[in-house]
Motif scaffolding. Structure first.
Motif, PDB file in Angstrom:
ATOM      1  N   ARG A   1       0.830  -1.198   0.000  1.00 26.42           N
ATOM      2  CA  ARG A   1       0.000   0.000   0.000  1.00 26.42           C
ATOM      3  C   ARG A   1       0.877   1.266   0.000  1.00 26.42           C
ATOM      4  O   ARG A   1       0.639   2.190  -0.777  1.00 26.42           O
ATOM      5  CB  ARG A   1      -0.915  -0.003   1.221  1.00 26.42           C
ATOM      6  CG  ARG A   1      -1.923   1.139   1.261  1.00 26.42           C
ATOM      7  CD  ARG A   1      -2.751   1.094   2.530  1.00 26.42           C
ATOM      8  NE  ARG A   1      -3.532  -0.119   2.626  1.00 26.42           N
ATOM      9  CZ  ARG A   1      -3.373  -1.050   3.570  1.00 26.42           C
ATOM     10  NH1 ARG A   1      -2.419  -0.916   4.477  1.00 26.42           N
ATOM     11  NH2 ARG A   1      -4.147  -2.113   3.597  1.00 26.42           N
ATOM     12  N   TYR A   2       1.891   1.300   0.881  1.00 28.00           N
ATOM     13  CA  TYR A   2       2.741   2.494   0.965  1.00 28.00           C
ATOM     14  C   TYR A   2       3.468   2.743  -0.346  1.00 28.00           C
ATOM     15  O   TYR A   2       3.459   3.857  -0.877  1.00 28.00           O
ATOM     16  CB  TYR A   2       3.767   2.351   2.092  1.00 28.00           C
ATOM     17  CG  TYR A   2       4.752   3.503   2.106  1.00 28.00           C
ATOM     18  CD1 TYR A   2       4.421   4.715   2.706  1.00 28.00           C
ATOM     19  CD2 TYR A   2       5.989   3.405   1.470  1.00 28.00           C
ATOM     20  CE1 TYR A   2       5.292   5.793   2.687  1.00 28.00           C
ATOM     21  CE2 TYR A   2       6.867   4.472   1.438  1.00 28.00           C
ATOM     22  CZ  TYR A   2       6.513   5.664   2.045  1.00 28.00           C
ATOM     23  OH  TYR A   2       7.373   6.737   2.002  1.00 28.00           O
ATOM     24  N   ASN A   3       4.094   1.700  -0.875  1.00 27.13           N
ATOM     25  CA  ASN A   3       4.875   1.877  -2.101  1.00 27.13           C
ATOM     26  C   ASN A   3       4.009   2.231  -3.302  1.00 27.13           C
ATOM     27  O   ASN A   3       4.439   2.977  -4.176  1.00 27.13           O
ATOM     28  CB  ASN A   3       5.687   0.611  -2.383  1.00 27.13           C
ATOM     29  CG  ASN A   3       6.931   0.526  -1.528  1.00 27.13           C
ATOM     30  OD1 ASN A   3       7.957   1.118  -1.831  1.00 27.13           O
ATOM     31  ND2 ASN A   3       6.838  -0.201  -0.428  1.00 27.13           N
TER      32      ASN A   3
ATOM     33  N   ALA B   1       3.373   5.976  -2.832  1.00 27.23           N
ATOM     34  CA  ALA B   1       4.610   6.750  -2.854  1.00 27.23           C
ATOM     35  C   ALA B   1       5.159   6.855  -4.278  1.00 27.23           C
ATOM     36  O   ALA B   1       5.553   7.941  -4.730  1.00 27.23           O
ATOM     37  CB  ALA B   1       5.647   6.113  -1.928  1.00 27.23           C
TER      38      ALA B   1
ATOM     39  N   GLU C   1      -2.783   7.686   5.465  1.00 29.38           N
ATOM     40  CA  GLU C   1      -1.509   7.012   5.203  1.00 29.38           C
ATOM     41  C   GLU C   1      -1.157   7.073   3.718  1.00 29.38           C
ATOM     42  O   GLU C   1       0.003   7.291   3.354  1.00 29.38           O
ATOM     43  CB  GLU C   1      -1.596   5.548   5.660  1.00 29.38           C
ATOM     44  CG  GLU C   1      -1.706   5.378   7.165  1.00 29.38           C
ATOM     45  CD  GLU C   1      -1.947   3.927   7.573  1.00 29.38           C
ATOM     46  OE1 GLU C   1      -2.268   3.118   6.681  1.00 29.38           O
ATOM     47  OE2 GLU C   1      -1.812   3.622   8.772  1.00 29.38           O
TER      48      GLU C   1
ATOM     49  N   ALA D   1       2.023   8.907   2.007  1.00 33.59           N
ATOM     50  CA  ALA D   1       2.929   8.187   1.108  1.00 33.59           C
ATOM     51  C   ALA D   1       3.067   8.939  -0.213  1.00 33.59           C
ATOM     52  O   ALA D   1       4.170   9.058  -0.762  1.00 33.59           O
ATOM     53  CB  ALA D   1       2.396   6.772   0.861  1.00 33.59           C
TER      54      ALA D   1
END
Length: 266
Positions: A59-61, A64, A100, A104
């Motif tokens: 999810r973060y990548n 980002a 979040e 990111a």
């Protein structure tokens, strides 16, 4: 301890009393050699925790790198912001998850965002799940094409992403070509005027075959793509639940392309 318990159970099931003692000996060796590492990861509970951590990394990548691509031309356009916002809504993210994702996305926009280091960590987390690496790249390709144009800066970043994930240049080019075909195919599905010839051409590109391909080749390509994008399979590999609809849409597009070709061939 887990080694002795499992060893005893399996041994008992296979060889009864003799197996019990053999299983205890093998289990004791496991506990002595690997038990500490297994326990430090939470035993069997560690499997579910690892999956949760992997989903967080995905999810973060995802967001980002989306932010990094959006800023690649110097200025984040309204199209990129709208796409990220719509994407978050489509995924049905909770308030916390949206925050979040937004954080990111902002990280990715920074000029000092460590793209290659981040991708190395991402690949390490998913090194045994190549289908998810491909899906990640597909999402980033869609980000770059949000304005229906791929700039040289966006092309450079996508190439870096593909290389970092171990996806060769030929495969990357096929993925870009397939995405372009999917976008046109989906647009024609909702358009009042449909160019049947171009739609069929795009259907072949989506499956990665051509009009001269045999029925066996066509079916093989279809099954391979369906297996690669199967939502349940990707979910078991660590795909965040909210991305299930993305995988489902992919399989629907692949199926529609296959059915169109089969219908045209009679």
């Amino acid at each position: 301890m887990w080694g002795k318990i499992l060893g005893a159970l399996f041994g008992m099931a296979l060889l009864k009393i003799p197996g019990l003692f053999i299983g205890l000996l093998i289990g004791h060796w496991f506990d002595k050699s690997y038990g500490g590492a297994f326990a430090s990861r939470g035993g069997f509970n560690g499997f579910s925790r690892d999956k949760s951590e992997a989903q967080g990394i995905f999810r973060y990548n995802t967001f980002a790198v989306m932010g990094h691509i959006a800023k690649s031309n110097g200025v984040v356009t309204k199209s990129h912001i709208q796409q990220a916002t719509v994407f978050m809504e489509q995924l049905g993210l909770t308030t916390v998850q949206k925050q979040e994702a937004q954080a990111a996305f902002r990280d990715g926009k920074q000029t000092d965002f460590p793209l290659l280091e981040q991708l190395a960590e991402f690949k390490s987390a998913y090194r045994s799940r190549p289908d998810l690496l491909l899906m990640f790249l597909e999402i980033q390709i869609s980000t770059a094409y949000v304005d229906l144009h791929l700039s040289s800066a966006e092309q450079k970043i996508l190439t870096q992403v593909a290389s970092a994930l171990g996806i060769n240049a030929t495969q990357f080019e096929h993925m870009v070509s397939r995405y372009e075909a999917e976008a046109r195919f989906a647009k024609s599905s909702h358009s009042g005027t449909v160019d049947a010839a171009n739609r069929l051409t795009d259907a072949y590109k989506i499956l990665g075959v051509n009009s001269n391909s045999s029925e066996a080749q066509l079916k093989k390509a279809y099954k391979k793509l369906m297996a690669q994008h199967h939502p349940d399979k990707l979910m078991s590999q660590g795909l965040p639940p909210e991305l299930m609809d993305v995988a489902k849409q992919k399989t629907q597009d692949i199926q529609a392309a296959y059915e169109l070709i089969r219908k045209q061939r009679g």
